[in-house]
Design a protein around this motif. Structure first.
Motif, short mmCIF file in Angstrom:
data_model
loop_
_atom_site.label_atom_id
_atom_site.label_comp_id
_atom_site.label_asym_id
_atom_site.label_seq_id
_atom_site.Cartn_x
_atom_site.Cartn_y
_atom_site.Cartn_z
N UNK A 124 1.79 16.03 -24.55
CA UNK A 124 1.96 14.85 -23.70
C UNK A 124 1.82 15.27 -22.23
N UNK A 125 1.08 14.50 -21.45
CA UNK A 125 0.76 14.89 -20.08
C UNK A 125 1.57 14.16 -19.01
N UNK A 126 2.10 13.00 -19.30
CA UNK A 126 2.80 12.19 -18.30
C UNK A 126 4.26 12.65 -18.18
N UNK A 127 4.60 13.25 -17.05
CA UNK A 127 5.95 13.79 -16.85
C UNK A 127 7.02 12.70 -16.89
N UNK A 128 6.65 11.49 -16.49
CA UNK A 128 7.62 10.40 -16.46
C UNK A 128 8.09 10.00 -17.85
N UNK A 129 7.22 10.14 -18.84
CA UNK A 129 7.57 9.72 -20.20
C UNK A 129 7.67 10.89 -21.18
N UNK A 146 8.30 13.18 -31.59
CA UNK A 146 7.33 13.97 -32.35
C UNK A 146 5.90 13.46 -32.22
N UNK A 147 5.72 12.24 -31.73
CA UNK A 147 4.38 11.72 -31.49
C UNK A 147 3.71 12.41 -30.30
N UNK A 148 4.47 13.11 -29.50
CA UNK A 148 3.93 13.80 -28.33
C UNK A 148 3.50 15.24 -28.64
N UNK A 149 3.61 15.64 -29.89
CA UNK A 149 3.28 17.00 -30.30
C UNK A 149 2.00 17.02 -31.13
#
Length: 72
Positions: A9-14, A20-23
Motif C-alpha cells: 500500500x502506497x498511501x501513508x494516510x490510509x 490484509x488487503x494491503x499486502x
C-alpha cells in the motif's frame, strides 16, 4: 516453502498493516530458492520475481501454498 510478504500500500494516510488487503504474498518452493540462491540470506523483490513465485493476495494464499506443496 517460503512465503514472502510485502506491504504494498502506497498511501501513508490510509496505510494499515493489519489490513490484509494491503499486502501481496509471494510463495516459492524451498528447492527453487536453494538451487538459485544457495548462500544468500536476503533477497530483493526484483530478484525474487525473477524466480517466478506465485503472487497472490491474502485470500489466494491457501491455494498458492497448496500449489507449491504439490510441486515439492
Amino acid at each position: 516453502m517460503y512465503v514472502f510478504c510485502l506491504l504494498c500500500h502506497q498511501d501513508k494516510q490510509t496505510l494499515d498493516p493489519l489490513d490484509l488487503d494491503q499486502w501481496t504474498f509471494y510463495v516459492l518452493p524451498t528447492r527453487v530458492l536453494d538451487a538459485r540462491c544457495p548462500v544468500q540470506k536476503t533477497i530483493r523483490l526484483s530478484s525474487l520475481r525473477r524466480l517466478s513465485p506465485l503472487e497472490t493476495d491474502f485470500t489466494g494464499l491457501p491455494k498458492a501454498v497448496a500449489i507449491c506443496a504439490d510441486d515439492m
